[in-house]
Design an enzyme around this catalytic site. Sequence first.
Site, PDB file in Angstrom:
ATOM      1  N   ALA A  30       0.857  -1.193   0.000  1.00  0.00           N
ATOM      2  CA  ALA A  30       0.000   0.000   0.000  1.00  0.00           C
ATOM      3  C   ALA A  30       0.887   1.235   0.000  1.00  0.00           C
ATOM      4  O   ALA A  30       2.093   1.146   0.241  1.00  0.00           O
ATOM      5  CB  ALA A  30      -0.900  -0.010   1.228  1.00  0.00           C
ATOM      6  N   LYS A  31       0.254   2.354  -0.278  1.00  0.00           N
ATOM      7  CA  LYS A  31       1.012   3.615  -0.363  1.00  0.00           C
ATOM      8  C   LYS A  31       1.800   3.904   0.918  1.00  0.00           C
ATOM      9  O   LYS A  31       2.904   4.427   0.883  1.00  0.00           O
ATOM     10  CB  LYS A  31       0.074   4.788  -0.631  1.00  0.00           C
ATOM     11  CG  LYS A  31      -0.667   4.718  -1.929  1.00  0.00           C
ATOM     12  CD  LYS A  31       0.169   5.223  -3.095  1.00  0.00           C
ATOM     13  CE  LYS A  31      -0.497   4.880  -4.399  1.00  0.00           C
ATOM     14  NZ  LYS A  31      -1.908   5.290  -4.451  1.00  0.00           N
TER      15      LYS A  31
END
Length: 316
Positions: free
Chosen positions: A248-249
């Site tokens: 994920a970011k």
Amino acid sequence: MPTDLVPATAERPAGSGRFAPSPSGDLHLGNLRTALLAWLFARSTGRGFLLRMEDLDRVKAGAAERQLEDLAALGLDWDGPVEWQSRRLPLYEAAIERLTAAGLTYECFCTRKEIQQAVTAPHGPMGAYPGTCRNLTDHEIRQRRDEGRPAALRLRAAVTEFTVTDRLLGEYRGAVDDLVLRRGDGTPAYNLAVVVDDADQGIDQVVRGDDLLPSTPRQAYLATLLGLPLPEYAHVPLVLNTSGQRLAKRDGAVTLRDRAALGESPQHVLCVLADSLGYAGAITPSGLLERFRLENLPQEPWRLDPDGLLQPRKCP
Ligand code: GLU
């Protein structure tokens, strides 16, 4: 593993593969790797490759343009103009009308909270919509409308499970419930839009992350009800972070732009992605395509430590 791939030199099948991102932010290395795989699957089987922006919700201003820039920077190409779901609303409404005319939809006035609190239907799959609004009388429907409750439109599913065939994973049987076709705010739901678009765009190969595998029986069932041909599905392993969770970011430097800030070129990133697929030293998608063999695809997720520099073998 299937070996009946059409060589790239053979006459091109009529269909296409596709990549269909939601423009909610920059693509991360996991999304880019899936895009690369979708491109490789399509091109190695002589198919076209289409891009579709799934911009019905979760849109962040400028994200679509940045995603397209990043895909191009990586060296991916696509055929024809990019499609935008927000420009295709009449198609989704037409499909909804056909289902409604066949008696296969109903209005649902439940709030998210009500659905969460309700027990799952006795024979339904876990987490499935419990069918609260399935058999409302006309009077009950009118009452709810008069209360000003927004109505979503649901599919009246006749099955609770459906089987699909995945090119990589084989047969997969999964839950089908009375899925939402149009949300309470009037937006067509993802599961409907994706089915309508894939068929309308002549997409006969769907390559995407295996997080979407559980949605596939619903989509295939819906396509069957609409009389649409089913694409070939291939769900590819996701990229995981060092703790084994889906990348994920927040995991760090995971976008092409993050990597550029660390001095890594798009060619370098492509080379790293190729390496993760078992192809060391490729710096262009076409170079990779020459060597790509679907049957050699790693079945395991790729684990990545985004904090360090990406240092594969033999990359520039
Ligand atoms: N737009 C979806 C996503 O970005 C993918 C849809 C699909 O590939 O079917 O998660």
